[in-house]
Enzyme design. Sequence first.
Site, mmCIF file in Angstrom:
data_model
loop_
_atom_site.group_PDB
_atom_site.id
_atom_site.type_symbol
_atom_site.label_atom_id
_atom_site.label_comp_id
_atom_site.label_asym_id
_atom_site.label_seq_id
_atom_site.Cartn_x
_atom_site.Cartn_y
_atom_site.Cartn_z
ATOM 1 N N CYS A 138 44.934 4.808 -6.674
ATOM 2 C CA CYS A 138 44.738 4.144 -5.116
ATOM 3 C C CYS A 138 43.671 3.295 -5.093
ATOM 4 C CB CYS A 138 44.445 5.361 -4.082
ATOM 5 S SG CYS A 138 45.014 6.952 -4.582
ATOM 6 N N HIS A 146 51.620 10.851 -1.429
ATOM 7 C CA HIS A 146 52.527 9.630 -1.730
ATOM 8 C C HIS A 146 53.359 10.075 -3.132
ATOM 9 C CE1 HIS A 146 49.019 7.328 0.079
ATOM 10 N NE2 HIS A 146 50.118 6.852 0.829
HETATM 11 C C1 CIR Z 1 44.821 8.580 2.982
HETATM 12 O O1 CIR Z 1 44.932 9.780 3.497
HETATM 13 O O2 CIR Z 1 45.289 7.574 3.336
HETATM 14 C C2 CIR Z 1 43.682 8.643 2.110
HETATM 15 N N1 CIR Z 1 42.551 9.475 2.502
HETATM 16 C C3 CIR Z 1 43.862 8.886 1.010
HETATM 17 C C4 CIR Z 1 44.726 7.658 0.247
HETATM 18 C C5 CIR Z 1 44.972 7.799 -1.186
HETATM 19 N N2 CIR Z 1 46.109 6.826 -1.615
HETATM 20 C C6 CIR Z 1 46.937 6.821 -2.425
HETATM 21 O O3 CIR Z 1 47.447 7.930 -3.207
HETATM 22 N N3 CIR Z 1 47.547 5.661 -2.826
#
Ligand code: CIR
Length: 258
Positions: free
Chosen positions: A253, A166
């Site tokens: 996150c 992201h």
């Molecule tokens: C994903 O791949 O969606 C999750 N394993 C990790 C999400 C991380 N979120 C973020 O950086 N906002």
Amino acid sequence: MFKKAMVRVPGENFAYGLTTADLGKPNYQLALAQHSRYCDILKSCGLQLIVLPPDPRFPDSTFVEDTAVLTDCIAVITRPGAASRLGEEESIYAELLHHYDKSCIHRIQAPGTVDGGDICEADGHFFIGLSARTNLEGGRQLAAILQQAGYSSEFVDVTNIPGILHLKSGMAYLGDDVLVLMDAMADIDIFRSYQIIRVDEREQYAANCIRVNDFVVIADGFAAFEESLCRAGFRPLRCPMSEFQKMDGGLSCLSLRF
Ligand code: CIR
């Protein structure tokens, strides 16, 4: 100033979420301990925590940030860009109804997709990352909603920046016109008017940090970055993040702050 943060305790199937990191399988008990430490740190920054129980339908649902974009006056419920995460946003919507007037809660509509991790607010201006998770349609819908609420925004295409999921995997806004930027993003023209704290390639994971009131919460184990923050006058608080890093997750996150 933030007053509250919403978090979700990782579920037992946390290790079955999405990941590209080649760091091994996370240890669930350690992930719970690190999550609990994260919550304590947010509380020590003055936040009241809303702690949601694990949602076993969605192994990635501890990464609540991706399901909403929150501002002082509006909330935007996203439409997560990974098929396995679509639907996580419904319980967040239900919870946010206790904190925002229903008329102030907006939603991204199909075929738009947005992950909150792609959205970085800098004092009322929003950088909207276009990525494998946030598409142009979703970005445009979000920009229009933000504009109606009096905020400005611009797109940052991160699809070709290697090693980040992201936008906020590689940057953070610390307030007072200071941006933290990973090396590969530090020369993007859009950011030229900001004061930049550059994160060395070897400490890239540390670029995902969060300013919470008087403190900056950073991942544990990144001494050079911590030193740069102190030199710039910030007060870092270290949080162990190894088990979340294994699942491509960072500090931002793990909560929705508002
Ligand atoms: C994903 O791949 O969606 C999750 N394993 C990790 C999400 C991380 N979120 C973020 O950086 N906002």
